[in-house]
Enzyme design. Structure first.
Site: not given
Length: 328
Positions: A60, A129
Site C-alpha cells: 500500500e 478489515h
C-alpha cells in the site's frame, strides 16, 4: 434515471472520467484481472487496457507513493486500497506527502490524487478489515474527505473527486456496495464537495448520519414518526472536508435538538467533532445536550452475533433521540 447498485454507480463514474480525461488511470491490488475485491472496477481493464488499469503488488505504501508522484507530474491517479485498515501502511504517503506537498511547494505543485477505500462492518471480516476511520482523515488539513451513502452520491462525488486538484480520501462502505438507488445518467452529473443532503425533512430533532449511518438514521426517523410522533430531520453531510456546517446548524436552529450517528469509535470521533461545533455555534438554540450514537469502543468482533451489536442500529438511534426529550 437508472436504478443501479452503489458499486455500479462507482464503476460508471470511473468509466466516464477515464473516457473524459486520458490522464485518469487506476492502480490497486487485483483491480484489473480480478475486477477488484468488491467488483467496482469490473470491465475496465478490457476497455482501457493495462496501461490505465494497473494491477499492483501488495504494498500500500508503494501504490500510494506512486500515485502521489504521478499526480505531481500531471496525471490523475485513482488508487484503490482493499480496506481502510490497510491505509495505515500508506499513512506517510497520504498524510506527510499527498496532503502537504501543495502547501510545502507554495502552490507550485498540485496533487490530484483520489484514494478509494472501503470500510465498515457487517461482512465478518474481523478487526483488521472492518473499522470506520473517517475521523483519522478528517483530522488532516490538505485532504478532502468524502463519505457517500447513496449510489447517486457515490457517482457524483467520485466524479467531483477525480476532477479536483486536491488529494481526496474517498471512503466507501462495504455494506452499501449492493444497495440500489436512482442515479442520473448525465455524464456531467457531479455532486459538489461541501454540500450536505437533507435526506428527510423534519421539525422536532436533527439526526446527522455519517456514511451508512445516514441510511440507518432514515429508517430510525420513520420509526420515530410512527411510534413516537417525533418528526426527525435527517442530514447526510456527504463530505467531511469540506463540511457543510451551515446546513447542519440551520436544521438544529429549526429543531432545537441534535443527535450524531457514526459507526466509528466514540473517543475523538466525527460525532465528537460535530457535537463541539454545534455546541459552539448553536448553543442558545439547543433545548437538550447533543446526543451521540457510535460504534462500540472495542476492536470489531469476527463472530456475527458480536459484530451485530458492535455498530449502531435503529433502536439505539431512537433511544438517543428520546433521551433529548427527557433531558428537558
Amino acid at each position: 434515471m437508472a436504478v443501479m447498485r452503489y458499486r455500479e454507480a462507482l464503476n460508471q463514474a470511473l468509466r466516464e472520467e477515464m473516457q473524459r480525461d486520458e490522464r485518469v488511470f487506476l492502480m490497486g491490488e487485483d483491480i484489473g484481472v480480478f475486477n477488484g475485491a468488491f467488483k467496482v472496477t469490473a470491465g475496465l481493464l478490457e476497455e482501457f487496457g493495462d496501461k490505465r488499469v494497473r494491477d499492483t503488488p501488495i504494498s500500500e505504501n508503494t501504490i500510494t507513493g506512486m500515485g502521489v508522484g504521478a499526480a505531481m507530474l500531471g496525471l490523475r491517479p485513482v488508487v484503490e486500497l482493499m480496506t481502510i485498515n490497510f491505509s495505515l501502511l500508506a499513512m506517510d504517503q497520504i498524510v506527510n506527502h499527498a496532503a502537504h506537498i501543495r502547501y510545502m511547494f507554495g502552490g507550485q505543485v498540485k496533487v490530484p490524487l483520489v484514494v478509494r477505500m472501503p470500510q465498515g462492518a457487517s461482512h465478518q471480516l474481523g478487526p483488521t478489515h472492518s473499522h470506520s476511520w473517517e475521523a483519522f482523515y478528517l483530522h488532516v488539513p490538505g485532504l478532502l474527505v468524502a463519505v457517500p451513502s447513496t449510489p447517486a452520491d457515490a457517482k457524483g462525488l467520485l466524479k467531483a473527486a477525480i476532477r479536483d486538484d486536491n488529494p481526496v480520501i474517498f471512503i466507501e462502505h462495504e455494506y452499501l456496495y449492493g444497495q440500489r438507488g436512482e442515479v442520473p445518467g448525465d455524464e456531467d452529473f457531479v455532486v459538489d464537495f461541501g454540500r450536505a443532503r437533507v435526506a428527510r425533512e423534519g421539525s422536532d430533532v436533527t439526526i446527522v448520519g455519517i456514511s451508512r449511518m445516514a441510511r440507518t438514521a432514515e429508517r430510525a426517523a420513520a420509526i420515530l414518526a410512527e411510534e413516537h410522533e417525533i418528526d426527525a430531520e435527517v442530514i447526510d453531510p456527504r463530505t467531511l472536508r469540506p463540511l457543510d456546517l451551515d446546513t447542519i446548524l440551520k436544521s438544529v436552529r429549526k429543531t432545537n435538538r441534535a443527535v450524531i450517528v457514526e459507526e466509528g469509535w466514540p473517543h475523538g470521533g466525527v460525532g465528537a467533532n460535530f457535537a463541539a461545533l454545534i455546541q459552539e455555534q448553536a448553543f442558545d438554540d439547543l433545548d437538550a445536550p447533543v446526543g451521540r450514537v457510535t460504534g462500540a469502543d472495542v476492536p470489531m468482533p469476527y463472530a456475527k452475533n458480536l459484530e451485530e451489536i458492535a455498530y449502531p442500529h435503529e433502536p439505539q438511534i431512537v433511544e438517543a433521540v428520546l433521551a433529548t426529550f427527557r433531558d428537558l
